[in-house]
Motif scaffolding. Structure first.
Motif, mmCIF file in Angstrom:
data_model
loop_
_atom_site.group_PDB
_atom_site.id
_atom_site.type_symbol
_atom_site.label_atom_id
_atom_site.label_comp_id
_atom_site.label_asym_id
_atom_site.label_seq_id
_atom_site.Cartn_x
_atom_site.Cartn_y
_atom_site.Cartn_z
ATOM 1 N N SER A 121 -8.080 7.737 1.436
ATOM 2 C CA SER A 121 -7.465 6.469 1.034
ATOM 3 C C SER A 121 -6.003 6.669 0.676
ATOM 4 O O SER A 121 -5.139 5.880 1.062
ATOM 5 C CB SER A 121 -8.226 5.875 -0.157
ATOM 6 N N CYS A 122 -5.719 7.734 -0.076
ATOM 7 C CA CYS A 122 -4.327 8.036 -0.433
ATOM 8 C C CYS A 122 -3.489 8.266 0.820
ATOM 9 O O CYS A 122 -2.339 7.841 0.907
ATOM 10 C CB CYS A 122 -4.272 9.275 -1.328
ATOM 11 N N ALA A 123 -4.075 8.956 1.811
ATOM 12 C CA ALA A 123 -3.361 9.231 3.058
ATOM 13 C C ALA A 123 -3.035 7.942 3.795
ATOM 14 O O ALA A 123 -1.917 7.754 4.282
ATOM 15 C CB ALA A 123 -4.191 10.160 3.941
ATOM 16 N N ASN A 124 -4.005 7.039 3.875
ATOM 17 C CA ASN A 124 -3.780 5.792 4.600
ATOM 18 C C ASN A 124 -2.834 4.853 3.871
ATOM 19 O O ASN A 124 -2.175 4.017 4.496
ATOM 20 C CB ASN A 124 -5.118 5.100 4.860
ATOM 21 N N LEU A 125 -2.765 4.977 2.537
ATOM 22 C CA LEU A 125 -1.787 4.209 1.769
ATOM 23 C C LEU A 125 -0.428 4.902 1.732
ATOM 24 O O LEU A 125 0.552 4.313 1.289
ATOM 25 C CB LEU A 125 -2.284 4.009 0.329
ATOM 26 N N ALA A 126 -0.415 6.181 2.165
ATOM 27 C CA ALA A 126 0.788 7.011 2.099
ATOM 28 C C ALA A 126 1.321 7.085 0.672
ATOM 29 O O ALA A 126 2.529 7.078 0.441
ATOM 30 C CB ALA A 126 1.864 6.490 3.060
ATOM 31 N N THR A 127 0.415 7.174 -0.270
ATOM 32 C CA THR A 127 0.793 7.277 -1.686
ATOM 33 C C THR A 127 0.843 8.755 -2.069
ATOM 34 O O THR A 127 -0.147 9.315 -2.516
ATOM 35 C CB THR A 127 -0.214 6.524 -2.569
ATOM 36 N N LEU A 128 1.999 9.353 -1.886
ATOM 37 C CA LEU A 128 2.136 10.790 -2.106
ATOM 38 C C LEU A 128 1.899 11.183 -3.554
ATOM 39 O O LEU A 128 1.212 12.172 -3.831
ATOM 40 C CB LEU A 128 3.531 11.247 -1.671
ATOM 41 N N GLN A 129 2.457 10.410 -4.492
ATOM 42 C CA GLN A 129 2.341 10.793 -5.899
ATOM 43 C C GLN A 129 0.886 10.755 -6.363
ATOM 44 O O GLN A 129 0.406 11.684 -7.024
ATOM 45 C CB GLN A 129 3.205 9.876 -6.763
ATOM 46 N N LEU A 130 0.176 9.706 -6.007
ATOM 47 C CA LEU A 130 -1.235 9.622 -6.375
ATOM 48 C C LEU A 130 -2.036 10.728 -5.695
ATOM 49 O O LEU A 130 -2.903 11.352 -6.312
ATOM 50 C CB LEU A 130 -1.797 8.250 -5.983
#
Length: 741
Positions: free
Chosen positions: A463-472
């Motif tokens: 999910s983090c990868a698909n949101l591209a949320t690096l910090q999370l």
């Protein structure tokens, strides 16, 4: 005891024999015959009533048992204990406690029953409170039940605390505690505890052998087996099964042949070893040699045939079975369901006379796996006693067919959730592109005291990868390291994808290089990362490294490499790789590969060649190919070919209007406004709704979502408060770890 003359004269059969007959009927499940005999008896005593109550309770007719208990003219201690045991058997814990509180007197068996009621129902705090209230604490039986409850729930520290408090311990106490260590893989603690035991029996030795087998340490298991003073059949079967499960089938067979005494369990274990290693012919030979077969023998053989897809052979064995067994029938149901023969599975299910929970769950899972959720939910509602597996199957089933609202409703309705329940929901959100929701329930899971496992981390990192949320994603990575899952292949592959999609290829490379065992998915994740970040040369180099490492590329590998060549303009390299798929690697090109080649040619300005390739394809075009061609037409400003591609795309995806929007924009760029209006009119005629654009950005642990036309942006609630719940779990982690990622 000699029967009285009166009982013989009045009934013809002594009273104790009639009581015994009632019990026998109960064991055979012949409840109505037992009830009829009970009603015909001219004389009954307390034993008669106790026997009939036990028959009802053991055959899931607990209300009948309670009604009869209420009508008893006289009750003794056995009557009360029998009724409480019946409630335990039927999972009526509240009723059992009500009876317990009403009892005029209790013995140690009563206390043990009630504590066992609570431990089996997972209510360990209530069980412990009851243990504290027990007047006589010298008998170890209740203490042992408490230890067993904690061990079953994998709460080993609390089990050890109870063990240490025991005023008197017996061998069962020591073995129960030892079993806690061995069943949870704590073999170093288990070994130390074993050495401290004042007395050991064959059960103690077998627990150690089984523990080492479970953690895959067969050498230690074998050493312990050789040291057993008097090994029994369980000792032999345990080590034999361990060898079979680890593929050491020849050693298992030698051990089987050396066994001094072989019972049916031994034969079944050897046959199961053959089945687990897909050596079905040898299993069948052993099955035919068996001097005596039981239900397990038939079920194992049916399972083996199902496992290799020989459904007709499996069904033939089932029909030959001298007595139908729910386990064998369930294996057949599973086989048909897995092979999409769901109607045949239902036929078997309908002929099962007494269905257990596993049988119900298998049939429901069959419907769910085949996307037949209406049928699944119908059976689910018919199921009298559901367990946690039943709820998990339904949640996962709804997730599979993208009905996450229903999955979430069931999740909230489920009283007892386990790790699979949480994972089914979180992975369902991830699979259906609801990434913020996945993260919301990941946080909720932690806040509710549940520990994520490798499946949880793999899903949430995706999910983090698909949101591209690096910090999370980086924070989750730190949590992964802290909880010891950084070596898990599924987690590391998700980490590689995360860093790749966030443009952090050095971090992706670092995770890859620090992984002790990589597979084809690991290589593909890294290759796709370089493709996504426009480094085609590096992606091609990785393909060569992959071959040198002895890992064979698959279809996904070539999608990544061809996409990399397309984005980097490596036309010749792309063609050579495309040709090598079939020639060197025997991989037939899929539509995804053709889409990459169309895009490759189009980006190089060879639009006619791309169109020719589409026309000469041996497989049906999908949306990806026509979409690639349409995009190429947009770059090359070929309106005629673009219109053709857009019409083809709309035939495949009539609900999506993106192709006509692209076509309209192309005409607008050429200032052909009449054509623009014509295209827009076609969209309206087809009633195609253009979905509003949506994007998001991560700022200081918050994900802000922007939707076109809203007039304002929405903050996703789950990321507020800087993820305090998550950060609390990693606060003790060295900050320098973050700097290395």
């Amino acid at each position: 005891m000699k029967p009285s003359l009166r009982s013989v004269l009045e009934n013809g059969t002594p009273l104790y024999q009639q009581n015994s007959k009632i019990t026998q009927f109960g064991k055979l499940g012949r409840v109505e015959e037992a009830r009829k005999l009970f009603n015909q008896m001219n004389q009954r005593n307390t034993v008669t009533f106790n026997s009939m109550i036990s028959v009802y309770a053991k055959n899931r007719r607990i209300n009948d048992a309670l009604n009869l208990f209420d009508k008893m003219p006289h009750r003794n201690l056995v009557s009360w204990n029998t009724m409480i045991a019946g409630c335990l058997h039927n999972h009526r814990v509240d009723k059992a406690r009500h009876l317990f509180d009403q009892m005029p007197q209790r013995d140690i068996f009563t206390w043990t029953l009630m504590i066992t009621c609570y431990t089996r129902n997972g209510e360990l705090e209530k069980a412990r409170n009851l243990l504290n209230l027990m007047p006589d604490k010298m008998n170890p039986a209740c203490w042992n039940a408490m230890i067993s409850g904690y061990v079953t729930d994998k709460r080993i520290k609390e089990a050890k605390q109870v063990f240490d408090e025991m005023p008197v311990r017996d061998l069962v106490s020591w073995n129960s505690m030892l079993g806690g260590y061995t069943r949870t893989g704590e073999m170093s603690l288990g070994l130390k505890f074993f050495e401290e035991m004042p007395v050991k029996d064959v059960v103690s030795w077998n627990l150690m052998v089984d523990g080492f087998v479970e953690v895959g340490d067969l050498d230690s298991a074998w050493e312990f087996f050789k040291r057993i003073p008097n090994p029994n059949v369980v000792s032999w079967v345990t080590i034999l099964s361990g060898l079979g499960r680890n593929g050491r089938i020849m050693e298992a067979r030698r051990l089987f042949d050396q066994m001094p005494i072989k019972n049916t369990v031994s034969w079944n274990a050897m046959m199961a070893a053959y089945v687990q290693n897909s050596r079905i012919d040898e299993a069948l030979n052993l099955f035919n040699e068996m001097p005596e077969k039981n239900a397990v023998s038939w079920t194992t053989m049916i399972n083996g045939s199902v496992r290799i897809g020989k459904l007709e052979e499996a069904n033939h064995l089932l029909n030959q079975m001298p007595y139908k067994n729910v386990g064998a029938q369930t294996a057949m149901i599973s086989g048909y369901a897995q092979n999409k023969k769901i109607h045949k599975a239902r036929e078997i299910f309908d002929h099962v006379s007494i269905r257990d929970t596993v049988c119900w769950n298998t049939m429901i899972a069959g419907y769910a796996q085949n996307g037949m959720m209406d049928e699944a939910v119908d059976l689910f509602h018919q199921m009298v006693r559901k367990d946690i597996v039943s709820w998990n199957i339904m949640i996962a089933g709804y997730a599979q067919v993208a009905q996450m609202d229903k999955a979430l409703a069931l999740f909230k309705e489920t009283k007892h959730k386990n790790i699979v329940t949480w994972n089914s929901l979180i992975s369902g959100f991830t699979h259906n592109g609801l990434y913020p929701d996945a993260f919301k329930y990941f946080i909720s899971m932690i806040q509710n005291g549940n520990k994520p496992d490798e499946s949880t981390y793999a899903s949430i990192l995706s999910s983090c990868a698909n949101l591209a949320t690096l910090q999370l994603g980086t924070q989750v990575h730190v949590l992964v390291v802290k909880t010891g899952y950084e070596q898990d292949i599924f987690v590391t592959n998700s980490l590689i994808t995360l860093y790749a999609k966030c443009g952090k290829m050095p971090s992706a490379e670092r995770v890859f290089s620090h992984t002790p065992r990589v597979d084809v998915v690991s290589w593909n994740s890294l290759i796709n990362g370089y493709a996504l970040n426009g480094n085609g040369i590096e992606a091609v180099r990785l393909l060569e490294d992959m071959k040198v490492a002895g890992v064979s590329p698959d279809e996904v590998t070539f999608v990544g490499v061809l996409s990399a060549c397309s984005h980097a303009g490596l036309i010749d390299q792309g063609f050579r790789l495309f040709e090598s798929m079939g020639q060197k690697h025997l991989i037939q090109p899929l539509t995804e590969h053709y889409a990459c080649m169309v895009d490759l040619l189009a980006r190089a300005g060879r639009l006619e060649a791309a169109f020719q390739m589409v026309k000469e394809m041996n497989i049906d075009c999908n949306a990806g190919i026509w979409g690639a061609l349409l995009d190429a037409c947009r770059v090359g400003k070929d309106l005629k070919m673009a219109k053709f591609a857009a019409e083809k795309l709309l035939e495949i995806e009539p609900e999506k209007g993106s192709s006509y929007v692209t076509l309209s924009n192309m005409n607008a760029e050429m200032e052909w406004w009449e054509v623009v209006e014509e295209v827009r009119g076609s969209l309206n005629e087809r009633r195609v709704v253009k979905q509003p654009g949506c994007s998001w950005i991560e700022v200081q642990n918050r994900v802000h979502v922007f939707v076109y036309g809203d007039g304002y942006w929405l903050e996703n609630m789950i990321f507020r408060g800087h993820l305090r719940a998550l950060m609390a779990h990693i606060s003790n982690t060295d900050d320098t770890l973050l700097d290395t990622l």
